[in-house]
Design a protein around this motif. Structure first.
Motif, short mmCIF file in Angstrom:
data_model
loop_
_atom_site.label_atom_id
_atom_site.label_comp_id
_atom_site.label_asym_id
_atom_site.label_seq_id
_atom_site.Cartn_x
_atom_site.Cartn_y
_atom_site.Cartn_z
N MET A 1 0.92 -1.14 -0.13
CA MET A 1 0.13 0.12 -0.01
C MET A 1 0.75 1.33 0.21
SD MET A 1 -2.78 1.11 2.74
CE MET A 1 -4.55 0.41 2.70
N ASN A 2 0.53 2.16 -0.71
CA ASN A 2 1.28 3.55 -0.77
C ASN A 2 1.19 4.33 0.36
OD1 ASN A 2 1.89 2.88 -3.41
ND2 ASN A 2 0.26 4.39 -4.14
N LYS A 3 2.30 5.03 0.83
CA LYS A 3 2.15 5.88 2.07
C LYS A 3 1.48 7.09 1.44
CE LYS A 3 6.80 7.93 2.25
NZ LYS A 3 6.48 9.14 1.78
N LEU A 4 0.72 7.77 2.67
CA LEU A 4 -0.04 8.84 1.98
C LEU A 4 1.11 10.10 1.72
CD1 LEU A 4 -2.93 9.80 2.03
CD2 LEU A 4 -2.82 10.65 4.37
N SER A 5 1.03 10.54 0.75
CA SER A 5 1.77 11.62 0.00
C SER A 5 1.00 12.95 0.10
CB SER A 5 2.49 11.37 -1.18
OG SER A 5 1.36 10.88 -1.98
N THR A 6 1.97 14.12 0.02
CA THR A 6 1.05 15.39 0.07
C THR A 6 0.52 15.46 -1.09
OG1 THR A 6 3.51 16.27 -0.54
CG2 THR A 6 2.55 16.31 1.78
N PHE A 7 -0.60 16.45 -1.11
CA PHE A 7 -1.51 16.50 -2.32
C PHE A 7 -0.51 17.43 -3.38
CE2 PHE A 7 -4.28 18.97 -5.14
CZ PHE A 7 -4.89 17.97 -5.33
N SER A 8 -0.71 16.91 -4.53
CA SER A 8 0.18 17.74 -5.65
C SER A 8 -0.91 17.81 -6.91
CB SER A 8 1.55 17.13 -6.07
OG SER A 8 1.83 17.04 -7.31
N PHE A 9 -0.87 19.10 -7.40
CA PHE A 9 -1.62 19.25 -8.74
C PHE A 9 -0.80 18.64 -9.77
CE2 PHE A 9 -4.07 22.55 -6.51
CZ PHE A 9 -5.31 22.27 -6.78
N ALA A 10 0.42 18.67 -9.95
CA ALA A 10 1.25 18.01 -11.09
C ALA A 10 0.76 16.32 -10.82
CB ALA A 10 2.68 18.26 -10.73
N ALA A 11 0.95 15.89 -9.63
CA ALA A 11 0.74 14.37 -9.57
C ALA A 11 -0.73 14.14 -9.97
CB ALA A 11 0.91 13.99 -8.15
N ARG A 12 -1.69 14.97 -9.66
CA ARG A 12 -3.16 14.66 -9.96
C ARG A 12 -3.26 14.75 -11.65
NH1 ARG A 12 -3.97 11.70 -8.03
NH2 ARG A 12 -2.21 11.69 -7.05
N ILE A 13 -2.52 15.97 -12.44
CA ILE A 13 -2.61 16.09 -13.97
C ILE A 13 -1.90 14.85 -14.37
CG2 ILE A 13 -1.69 17.24 -15.59
CD1 ILE A 13 -2.27 19.79 -13.84
N ARG A 14 -0.58 14.41 -13.73
CA ARG A 14 0.01 12.96 -14.29
C ARG A 14 -0.87 11.77 -14.23
NH1 ARG A 14 4.67 14.29 -11.84
NH2 ARG A 14 3.99 12.99 -9.91
N SER A 15 -1.78 11.77 -13.18
CA SER A 15 -2.74 10.54 -13.01
C SER A 15 -3.83 10.48 -14.10
CB SER A 15 -3.35 10.79 -11.64
OG SER A 15 -2.50 10.23 -10.45
N PHE A 16 -4.37 11.98 -14.58
CA PHE A 16 -5.37 12.11 -15.25
C PHE A 16 -4.62 11.65 -16.85
CE2 PHE A 16 -7.53 15.10 -18.22
CZ PHE A 16 -8.91 14.54 -17.80
N SER A 17 -3.27 12.17 -16.92
CA SER A 17 -2.85 11.91 -18.60
C SER A 17 -2.79 10.13 -18.49
CB SER A 17 -1.52 12.37 -18.41
OG SER A 17 -0.53 11.60 -17.95
N TYR A 18 -2.32 9.55 -17.36
CA TYR A 18 -2.28 7.72 -17.52
C TYR A 18 -3.73 7.47 -17.89
CZ TYR A 18 1.78 8.44 -14.56
OH TYR A 18 2.97 8.87 -14.13
N ALA A 19 -4.70 8.00 -17.28
CA ALA A 19 -6.04 7.58 -17.66
C ALA A 19 -6.46 7.78 -19.18
CB ALA A 19 -7.37 8.14 -16.63
N LEU A 20 -6.16 9.08 -19.47
CA LEU A 20 -6.51 9.32 -20.95
C LEU A 20 -5.50 8.21 -21.70
CD1 LEU A 20 -6.19 12.93 -21.23
CD2 LEU A 20 -8.19 11.53 -21.26
N SER A 21 -4.36 8.12 -21.33
CA SER A 21 -3.43 7.10 -22.27
C SER A 21 -4.18 5.78 -22.22
CB SER A 21 -2.09 6.83 -21.78
OG SER A 21 -1.86 6.32 -20.64
N GLY A 22 -4.90 5.41 -21.11
CA GLY A 22 -5.94 4.11 -21.10
C GLY A 22 -6.67 3.98 -22.10
N ILE A 23 -7.46 5.16 -22.36
CA ILE A 23 -8.42 5.24 -23.18
C ILE A 23 -7.96 5.01 -24.67
CG2 ILE A 23 -10.46 6.70 -24.08
CD1 ILE A 23 -10.53 8.09 -21.33
N ALA A 24 -6.80 5.89 -24.75
CA ALA A 24 -6.20 5.75 -26.01
C ALA A 24 -5.85 4.11 -26.29
CB ALA A 24 -4.89 6.41 -26.15
N VAL A 25 -5.33 3.59 -25.56
CA VAL A 25 -5.04 2.11 -25.74
C VAL A 25 -6.10 1.34 -26.26
CG1 VAL A 25 -4.25 -0.01 -24.63
CG2 VAL A 25 -2.99 2.08 -24.21
N LEU A 26 -7.17 1.49 -25.36
CA LEU A 26 -8.72 1.22 -25.64
C LEU A 26 -9.18 1.05 -27.00
CD1 LEU A 26 -10.87 -0.63 -23.95
CD2 LEU A 26 -11.79 1.71 -23.34
#
Ligand SMILES: Nc1ncnc2c1ncn2[C@@H]1O[C@H](COP(=O)(O)OP(=O)(O)OP(=O)(O)O)[C@@H](O)[C@H]1O
Length: 126
Positions: A1-26
């Motif tokens: 399990m990941n330890k709780l890290s501090t909130f970061s907009f850059a990390a949230r945008i990165r996560s969003f881009s992973y989801a978009l690349s998943g849709i592209a793979v689909l």
């Protein structure tokens, strides 16, 4: 399990881009998804043509999303199965077949919703 890290907009945008690349793979890898996209285009065109009401749009959109989500999860399960056990295995077969069954169930539901909504419009038009 990941330890709780501090909130970061850059990390949230990165996560969003992973989801978009998943849709592209689909979209790139799944021919069935192209069929869903074609059916979606047809249904949306019919909705615009017949000017269906907001509640009907909501039901149509929910039906479309159910199929897309089922296809996405089915694809994720297929990739995972292929990584875990590239060699034939009876449980991998069950896993893939159940996941494919989920797509079929959602597609049948979407067709039924489509018929209930659009048949009266078609009848009135003819
Ligand atoms: N590693 C495996 N072990 C056992 N059975 C498998 C394995 N990989 C696929 N199968 C089974 O073989 C059959 C065909 O699988 P396949 O992935 O080609 O399905 P498909 O839906 O026809 O393919 P596609 O996703 O390209 O449309 C299914 O019943 C599936 O469960």
């Amino acid at each position: 399990m990941n330890k709780l890290s501090t909130f970061s907009f850059a990390a949230r945008i990165r996560s969003f881009s992973y989801a978009l690349s998943g849709i592209a793979v689909l979209i790139k890898s799944q021919h069935n998804f192209w069929i869903h996209l074609l059916a979606t285009t047809l249904v949306i065109s019919c909705g615009l043509f017949f000017q269906i009401d907001p509640i009907e749009w909501c039901l149509v959109i929910l039906a479309i999303l159910a199929v897309f989500v089922a296809e996405a999860l089915n694809t994720a399960i297929e990739f995972l199965c292929d990584a875990v056990s590239p060699a034939p295995h009876p449980l991998i077969q069950k896993s893939k077949d159940v996941a494919a069954g989920a797509v079929l169930i959602s597609a049948i539901g979407a067709i039924i919703i489509g018929l209930i909504i659009f048949l009266p419009y078609f009848k009135a038009y003819l």
